[in-house]
Scaffold this motif. Sequence first.
Motif, PDB file in Angstrom:
ATOM      1  N   UNK A 100      -4.574  14.596   5.273  1.00  0.00           N
ATOM      2  CA  UNK A 100      -5.137  15.637   4.096  1.00  0.00           C
ATOM      3  C   UNK A 100      -4.240  15.828   3.170  1.00  0.00           C
ATOM      4  N   UNK A 101      -2.861  15.978   3.618  1.00  0.00           N
ATOM      5  CA  UNK A 101      -1.807  15.419   2.334  1.00  0.00           C
ATOM      6  C   UNK A 101      -0.646  14.732   3.168  1.00  0.00           C
ATOM      7  N   UNK A 102       0.442  14.370   2.221  1.00  0.00           N
ATOM      8  CA  UNK A 102       1.831  13.822   3.028  1.00  0.00           C
ATOM      9  C   UNK A 102       2.036  14.473   3.869  1.00  0.00           C
ATOM     10  N   UNK A 175     -10.079  16.969   0.620  1.00  0.00           N
ATOM     11  CA  UNK A 175      -8.848  16.635   0.516  1.00  0.00           C
ATOM     12  C   UNK A 175      -9.049  16.467  -1.030  1.00  0.00           C
ATOM     13  N   UNK A 176      -8.177  16.377  -1.800  1.00  0.00           N
ATOM     14  CA  UNK A 176      -7.845  16.884  -3.682  1.00  0.00           C
ATOM     15  C   UNK A 176      -8.392  15.686  -3.745  1.00  0.00           C
ATOM     16  N   UNK A 177      -8.383  14.824  -3.110  1.00  0.00           N
ATOM     17  CA  UNK A 177      -8.528  13.018  -4.054  1.00  0.00           C
ATOM     18  C   UNK A 177     -10.084  12.618  -2.917  1.00  0.00           C
ATOM     19  N   UNK A 178     -10.967  12.236  -3.860  1.00  0.00           N
ATOM     20  CA  UNK A 178     -11.902  12.047  -3.486  1.00  0.00           C
ATOM     21  C   UNK A 178     -12.177  10.056  -3.405  1.00  0.00           C
ATOM     22  N   UNK A 179     -12.811   9.363  -4.430  1.00  0.00           N
ATOM     23  CA  UNK A 179     -12.707   8.189  -3.944  1.00  0.00           C
ATOM     24  C   UNK A 179     -11.663   7.911  -3.722  1.00  0.00           C
ATOM     25  N   UNK A 180     -10.321   7.735  -4.366  1.00  0.00           N
ATOM     26  CA  UNK A 180      -8.928   6.830  -3.919  1.00  0.00           C
ATOM     27  C   UNK A 180      -8.487   6.775  -2.429  1.00  0.00           C
ATOM     28  N   UNK A 181      -8.956   8.465  -1.906  1.00  0.00           N
ATOM     29  CA  UNK A 181      -8.607   9.124  -0.802  1.00  0.00           C
ATOM     30  C   UNK A 181     -10.058   7.926   0.659  1.00  0.00           C
ATOM     31  N   UNK A 363      -1.334   7.961   2.987  1.00  0.00           N
ATOM     32  CA  UNK A 363      -1.701   9.534   2.254  1.00  0.00           C
ATOM     33  C   UNK A 363      -0.717   9.469   1.109  1.00  0.00           C
ATOM     34  N   UNK A 364       1.265   8.649   0.830  1.00  0.00           N
ATOM     35  CA  UNK A 364       1.874   9.007   1.003  1.00  0.00           C
ATOM     36  C   UNK A 364       1.838   7.706  -1.072  1.00  0.00           C
ATOM     37  N   UNK A 365       0.928   6.935  -1.014  1.00  0.00           N
ATOM     38  CA  UNK A 365       0.157   6.632  -1.825  1.00  0.00           C
ATOM     39  C   UNK A 365      -0.860   7.097  -2.645  1.00  0.00           C
ATOM     40  N   UNK A 366      -2.302   7.838  -2.352  1.00  0.00           N
ATOM     41  CA  UNK A 366      -3.078   9.025  -2.612  1.00  0.00           C
ATOM     42  C   UNK A 366      -2.409   9.650  -3.784  1.00  0.00           C
ATOM     43  N   UNK A 374      -2.023  13.401 -12.677  1.00  0.00           N
ATOM     44  CA  UNK A 374      -2.379  14.487 -13.469  1.00  0.00           C
ATOM     45  C   UNK A 374      -0.737  15.147 -14.576  1.00  0.00           C
ATOM     46  N   UNK A 375       0.311  14.325 -14.798  1.00  0.00           N
ATOM     47  CA  UNK A 375       0.886  14.166 -15.323  1.00  0.00           C
ATOM     48  C   UNK A 375       1.421  13.125 -16.770  1.00  0.00           C
ATOM     49  N   UNK A 376      -0.094  12.381 -16.244  1.00  0.00           N
ATOM     50  CA  UNK A 376      -0.448  11.210 -17.399  1.00  0.00           C
ATOM     51  C   UNK A 376       0.934  10.301 -17.575  1.00  0.00           C
ATOM     52  N   UNK A 377       1.781   9.647 -16.228  1.00  0.00           N
ATOM     53  CA  UNK A 377       3.052   9.105 -16.414  1.00  0.00           C
ATOM     54  C   UNK A 377       2.428   7.784 -15.508  1.00  0.00           C
ATOM     55  N   UNK A 378       3.690   7.019 -14.815  1.00  0.00           N
ATOM     56  CA  UNK A 378       3.705   6.154 -13.677  1.00  0.00           C
ATOM     57  C   UNK A 378       5.033   6.899 -12.964  1.00  0.00           C
ATOM     58  N   UNK A 379       4.338   7.485 -11.558  1.00  0.00           N
ATOM     59  CA  UNK A 379       4.794   7.758 -10.635  1.00  0.00           C
ATOM     60  C   UNK A 379       5.493   6.670  -9.340  1.00  0.00           C
ATOM     61  N   UNK A 380       6.675   7.121  -8.757  1.00  0.00           N
ATOM     62  CA  UNK A 380       7.301   6.511  -7.320  1.00  0.00           C
ATOM     63  C   UNK A 380       6.426   6.993  -6.344  1.00  0.00           C
ATOM     64  N   UNK A 381       6.326   5.933  -4.953  1.00  0.00           N
ATOM     65  CA  UNK A 381       5.461   6.669  -3.763  1.00  0.00           C
ATOM     66  C   UNK A 381       6.682   7.290  -3.554  1.00  0.00           C
ATOM     67  N   UNK A 382       6.826   8.696  -3.196  1.00  0.00           N
ATOM     68  CA  UNK A 382       7.660   9.197  -1.698  1.00  0.00           C
ATOM     69  C   UNK A 382       7.203   8.807  -0.241  1.00  0.00           C
ATOM     70  N   UNK A 383       7.634   7.972  -0.065  1.00  0.00           N
ATOM     71  CA  UNK A 383       7.492   7.628   1.148  1.00  0.00           C
ATOM     72  C   UNK A 383       7.516   8.338   2.787  1.00  0.00           C
TER      73      UNK A 383
END
Length: 383
Positions: A100-102, A175-181, A363-366, A374-383
């Motif tokens: 459900x999450x990373x 999970x907190x994402x639907x279409x993306x997940x 899931x890290x990408x998701x 949520x934050x309306x900005x570019x975010x780095x993926x934390x693998x």
Amino acid sequence: MTTIKAGIIGTGFIGPAHVEALRRLGNVEVVAVAENGQALADAKAKAMSIPKAYGDYRQLLADPEIQVVHNCTPNHLHFPINKDILAAKKHIVSEKPLAMNSGESRELVRLAKESGVVHAINFNYRYMPLVQQAHQMCVAAGDVGRVLAVHGSYLQDWLLLETDWNWRLMPELSGDSRAVADIGSHWCDLIQFVTGLKIVRVMADLVTIHKTRKRPKAEVETYAGKVLQPEDFEDVPVNTEDYGSILLEFDSGAHGVFTVNQCAAGRKNRLYYEIDGAKCALVWSQERPNELWIGRREGANQVLMKDPSLLHPAAREYAHYPGGHNEAYPDGPKNLFRNVYGFIAGTRPGGDFATFVDGHNEIAICDAILKSSRERRWVDVEY
Ligand code: NAI
Ligand code: SOE
């Protein structure tokens, strides 16, 4: 040839597809299913002519005959059941998303490595012949050249109406994402597999088109054949995205964008990508899986029809019928399971199927996509 014995947990839509694909391999016997309760397990085992039925998946895990377990349950059960399968030291094929999450998926990668079993995730679209061909053209043969940009989409219409309902609409189950997940997971995995590039940054715009949906008051199955009336529904608020558009940056510096939408009328399961390379472009769509479009500036564009004799040698073993004899959705899992069970049997070298590491990466990408939205900005993926 030694027969490998498998057990399936969860027999809704995708569980039986696993059974069918495994049976086509020839060296695998599905000896048991587990379901949510004995009556359902018995009915499903009988319908599929599977000898053993367990009303609790823990009974299946205690069955010494079973060597490989497939987890085909809804998303919220992936983490706990995958953990238990690993603890039982059975080889494992999990449905996506891995957890459900990373935090959970990272833990599963750790446990899978510790346990020493073979672990795989059903990113089934990788294993279609022309996807393998595109992978060879991008990564191995250099036919495409440097990837300049990528775009694509994954569109469906099964949640178009406000009366459409499924457990995937409930965050506690999905999970907190639907279409993306649910479907963006496949797109991100596929584009990274085909290009060999890694998504490192995202900028997402997620939208819930139906902020309220009408949920049937009784189980949908019990309505089979009945025309639903307004009083058969209750209004339920929905917080997960029907639609999302996500800008991407890859580790090579290339950029891209993809859209997911589960309210796209007429699109049934349209996973689509377009890769603009320095030498040519490639386009593939899951709804026309036997065609690969190759775009050229200096010559005529081509449509490569799936034909083993026209494919790169490494892609050829994913095509089992001659040109014009089409291969499609059910063949993806079959090819994946051939690779996984071949590795277990010692007849294949491994390295040719998606593992829990790939499941965690997705899931890290998701997670990064949710944070970006949520934050309306570019975010780095934390693998
Ligand atoms: P579904 O709702 O049709 O089936 C889920 C099954 O799990 C049901 O039969 C349900 O009774 C069973 N189940 C629930 N709790 C259980 C428990 N405690 N023990 C044993 N069984 C239990 O759902 P569907 O569409 O088959 O999806 C299942 C999973 O597969 C999802 O995570 C989904 O993301 C994934 N999926 C992947 C696909 C792919 O192409 N890779 C395609 C469809 C689904
Ligand atoms: C529903 O959106 C679904 O069955 C997904 O859960 C699968 O992963 C996808 O392959 C097809 O659509």
